[in-house]
Design a protein around this motif. Structure first.
Motif, mmCIF file in Angstrom:
data_model
loop_
_atom_site.group_PDB
_atom_site.id
_atom_site.type_symbol
_atom_site.label_atom_id
_atom_site.label_comp_id
_atom_site.label_asym_id
_atom_site.label_seq_id
_atom_site.Cartn_x
_atom_site.Cartn_y
_atom_site.Cartn_z
ATOM 1 N N LEU A 180 -46.689 -29.988 57.046
ATOM 2 C CA LEU A 180 -46.294 -31.225 56.368
ATOM 3 C C LEU A 180 -44.785 -31.295 56.219
ATOM 4 O O LEU A 180 -44.174 -32.341 56.467
ATOM 5 N N GLU A 181 -44.180 -30.194 55.813
ATOM 6 C CA GLU A 181 -42.728 -30.183 55.648
ATOM 7 C C GLU A 181 -42.023 -30.497 56.960
ATOM 8 O O GLU A 181 -41.061 -31.277 57.000
ATOM 9 N N LYS A 182 -42.485 -29.900 58.065
ATOM 10 C CA LYS A 182 -41.884 -30.173 59.368
ATOM 11 C C LYS A 182 -42.032 -31.640 59.746
ATOM 12 O O LYS A 182 -41.103 -32.265 60.268
ATOM 13 N N LEU A 183 -43.222 -32.191 59.480
ATOM 14 C CA LEU A 183 -43.487 -33.571 59.850
ATOM 15 C C LEU A 183 -42.580 -34.531 59.094
ATOM 16 O O LEU A 183 -42.000 -35.453 59.675
ATOM 17 N N VAL A 184 -42.443 -34.327 57.798
ATOM 18 C CA VAL A 184 -41.619 -35.214 56.977
ATOM 19 C C VAL A 184 -40.135 -35.016 57.266
ATOM 20 O O VAL A 184 -39.377 -35.986 57.396
ATOM 21 N N GLU A 209 -52.362 -23.334 50.192
ATOM 22 C CA GLU A 209 -51.994 -23.324 48.787
ATOM 23 C C GLU A 209 -50.651 -23.974 48.496
ATOM 24 O O GLU A 209 -50.211 -23.973 47.362
ATOM 25 N N PHE A 210 -50.036 -24.555 49.512
ATOM 26 C CA PHE A 210 -48.682 -25.058 49.293
ATOM 27 C C PHE A 210 -48.413 -26.240 50.219
ATOM 28 O O PHE A 210 -48.696 -26.174 51.412
ATOM 29 N N MET A 211 -47.882 -27.333 49.660
ATOM 30 C CA MET A 211 -47.455 -28.488 50.443
ATOM 31 C C MET A 211 -46.091 -28.916 49.930
ATOM 32 O O MET A 211 -45.910 -29.095 48.719
ATOM 33 N N ARG A 212 -45.140 -29.053 50.847
ATOM 34 C CA ARG A 212 -43.783 -29.438 50.450
ATOM 35 C C ARG A 212 -43.415 -30.763 51.106
ATOM 36 O O ARG A 212 -43.570 -30.942 52.309
ATOM 37 N N VAL A 213 -42.902 -31.676 50.273
ATOM 38 C CA VAL A 213 -42.354 -32.942 50.747
ATOM 39 C C VAL A 213 -40.846 -32.849 50.607
ATOM 40 O O VAL A 213 -40.311 -32.878 49.490
ATOM 41 N N ARG A 214 -40.167 -32.706 51.744
ATOM 42 C CA ARG A 214 -38.707 -32.552 51.722
ATOM 43 C C ARG A 214 -38.083 -33.644 52.591
ATOM 44 O O ARG A 214 -38.326 -33.716 53.794
ATOM 45 N N SER A 215 -37.284 -34.498 51.968
ATOM 46 C CA SER A 215 -36.673 -35.604 52.699
ATOM 47 C C SER A 215 -35.443 -36.091 51.948
ATOM 48 O O SER A 215 -35.477 -36.272 50.731
ATOM 49 N N GLY A 216 -34.385 -36.333 52.692
ATOM 50 C CA GLY A 216 -33.170 -36.871 52.091
ATOM 51 C C GLY A 216 -33.147 -38.385 52.057
ATOM 52 O O GLY A 216 -32.284 -38.983 51.409
ATOM 53 N N SER A 217 -34.117 -39.036 52.753
ATOM 54 C CA SER A 217 -34.121 -40.493 52.842
ATOM 55 C C SER A 217 -35.271 -41.135 52.081
ATOM 56 O O SER A 217 -35.264 -42.346 51.852
ATOM 57 N N LEU A 218 -36.264 -40.336 51.665
ATOM 58 C CA LEU A 218 -37.486 -40.876 51.067
ATOM 59 C C LEU A 218 -37.188 -41.623 49.766
ATOM 60 O O LEU A 218 -36.540 -41.095 48.869
ATOM 61 N N LYS A 219 -37.732 -42.862 49.674
ATOM 62 C CA LYS A 219 -37.528 -43.685 48.490
ATOM 63 C C LYS A 219 -38.819 -43.923 47.705
ATOM 64 O O LYS A 219 -38.766 -44.126 46.489
ATOM 65 N N ARG A 220 -39.962 -43.917 48.398
ATOM 66 C CA ARG A 220 -41.235 -44.205 47.731
ATOM 67 C C ARG A 220 -42.259 -43.139 48.135
ATOM 68 O O ARG A 220 -42.527 -42.947 49.316
#
Length: 462
Positions: A180-184, A209-220
């Motif tokens: 997920l982190e790679k995809l985002v 056991e772990f999901m990370r949402v990492r993005s510098g542009s994400l607004k919503r």
């Protein structure tokens, strides 16, 4: 002038006809091929493919593939702008190969709902069959929006989708925690992400056991309501949010038993919380025993403390009330609008929570009253915002306008020094008391604050 029998529709330019057909499901678009020679192949030029397995008779999987092949063979240079495919409840062998080819055509919008099945393995357990999306998806340079449902995401390796702005992942199966982190992270202009975790323990591995949402542009960022009261899983999972530009966040369900905000969300405008900070249905944490949970809630609240508009559900109020007994709720100094649902028995917690909102201007409060109330409540503490900023209060879903409801309204009228408007929103449910009798009682309350505008609203709450 053309005669009355003239086919004016067929006389339109092909570009306009294909645009009209793009609003129809592909099954309906194909049916127009029998109208005349002009229409025979017109559906093949439509820039939208909207196909559902349910459009075909049971067992006619080959018909689905033949339609794809016909489209692919008709004009290899044509560009498909929008592709929507719903596999329904069956596996269509070879479908992902066709989708892979269509992705090369440069679509801007892709919506794929795949098929997940469970097969017996040595009569001991079930293992899922998962349809994984084509790898060329992860390097599409044309996609603007992507929605995957019940699909599989293998280790994407290199991800670069430079135009993708919106992504929705519903019960997507990831090969590992990092997918997920790679995809985002591989979407540099991503602005909107919707995430629904698969809660089925037959599909979710115990090491997920772990999901990370990492993005510098994400607004919503949204985790919407999906499973309802049955939202539970035997597999614990932590969600980490690292999105400093986030403006709107909705956590509408307990998909995750732990939520971590990596950095303070200083750009956050709206947060909508319907969580109790644990994923197990019907269970709240024990504040006296779970130090890690107390720390998690403290860090989360600190991370969203810059929010301007907050919406909190009944179960979130309950979780915050439990936490407040052992931890300090931070100040929400920038919060100007609050929408909250309070159970009647937790109204004593209302002043303490409002004390954490020193600059609150608008409050929308819904109170659930109980016929089996044991103790009468008294609202006596006066939060800071009552004395300086609170201008508008709306009390929602008032039913009979009984003593308890009058007491809440009176609390604001007598203590909110700068209150300009109090709106009383009555339900339309059948009531034993007439509207005239309620208005008479409301007028008694009005006299307590002649400078405040009080608006009975009969139609707002259905």
């Amino acid at each position: 002038m053309p005669g009355s029998g003239c086919d004016r529709l067929s006389a339109l330019p092909e570009s306009l006809l294909t645009h009209i057909l793009s609003y129809l499901p592909t099954k309906q678009s194909v049916k127009t091929s029998v109208l005349s020679t002009r229409w025979k192949n017109l559906w093949l030029s439509v820039p939208v493919l909207d196909l559902s397995r349910g459009d075909f008779p049971f067992g006619e999987d080959e018909a689905v593939l033949r339609l794809f092949d016909r489209l692919l063979e008709f004009d290899t240079a044509s560009r498909l702008l929008k592709l929507k495919v719903d596999c329904g409840s069956v596996e269509i062998d070879g479908l992902m190969d066709r989708i892979r080819t269509l992705i090369h055509r440069g679509p801007q919008h892709l919506d794929v709902e795949s098929f997940t099945d469970y097969v017996d393995h040595d009569d001991a357990f079930l293992y899922p069959f998962i349809d994984y999306v084509p790898l060329n998806l992860y390097t599409s340079r044309t996609l603007v929006s992507l929605k995957l449902s019940s699909s599989g995401v293998e280790d994407p390796g290199f991800v670069y989708m430079p135009c993708l702005k919106s992504m929705t992942l519903v019960e997507v199966h990831f090969r590992d925690d990092a997918s997920l982190e790679k995809l985002v992270s591989g979407c540099p202009v991503l602005e909107e992400l919707t995430l629904v975790r698969d809660m089925d323990p037959k599909v979710v591995r115990s090491d997920d056991e772990f999901m990370r949402v990492r993005s510098g542009s994400l607004k919503r960022f949204r985790v919407p309501l999906r499973h309802g009261k049955w939202c539970s899983s035997s597999v614990k999972c932590t969600l980490e949010i690292d999105a400093p530009a986030l403006e709107l966040m909705t956590l509408g369900e307990d998909h995750f038993d732990s939520i971590v905000v990596e950095k303070s969300l200083t750009s956050l405008f709206l947060v909508d919380l319907d969580i109790k900070f644990v994923v197990k249905f019907g269970v709240f944490f024990d504040p006296g025993e779970e130090l890690s949970k107390r720390n998690e809630i403290r860090y989360f609240l600190s991370g969203i403390s810059s929010v301007k508009h907050m919406i909190i559900s009944e179960k979130t109020v309950k979780a915050l009330e439990i936490y407040s007994k052992v931890g300090l709720i931070p100040k929400f100094n920038y919060l100007s609008r609050l929408e909250a649902v309070f159970p009647y028995k937790l109204l004593q917690f209302l002043p303490a929570f409002l004390e954490c909102c020193p600059n609150l201007k608008h409050l929308i409060l819904e109170v659930y009253y109980s016929r089996e109330m044991e103790d009468a409540f008294e609202l006596t503490d006066v939060p800071q915002c009552f004395l300086s900023t609170l201008e508008c209060v709306q009390l929602k879903r008032i039913h009979e306008w009984e003593e308890e409801e009058m007491k809440v309204a009176t609390y604001f009228l007598e203590n909110a020094a700068v209150l300009k408007k109090l709106t009383l929103s009555f339900t339309n449910y059948p009531r034993y008391v007439s509207d005239e009798e309620i208005l008479e009682e409301v007028n008694k309350v009005v006299k307590r604050s002649p400078t405040c505008q009080i608006l009975p609203d009969w139609d707002l709450c259905e």
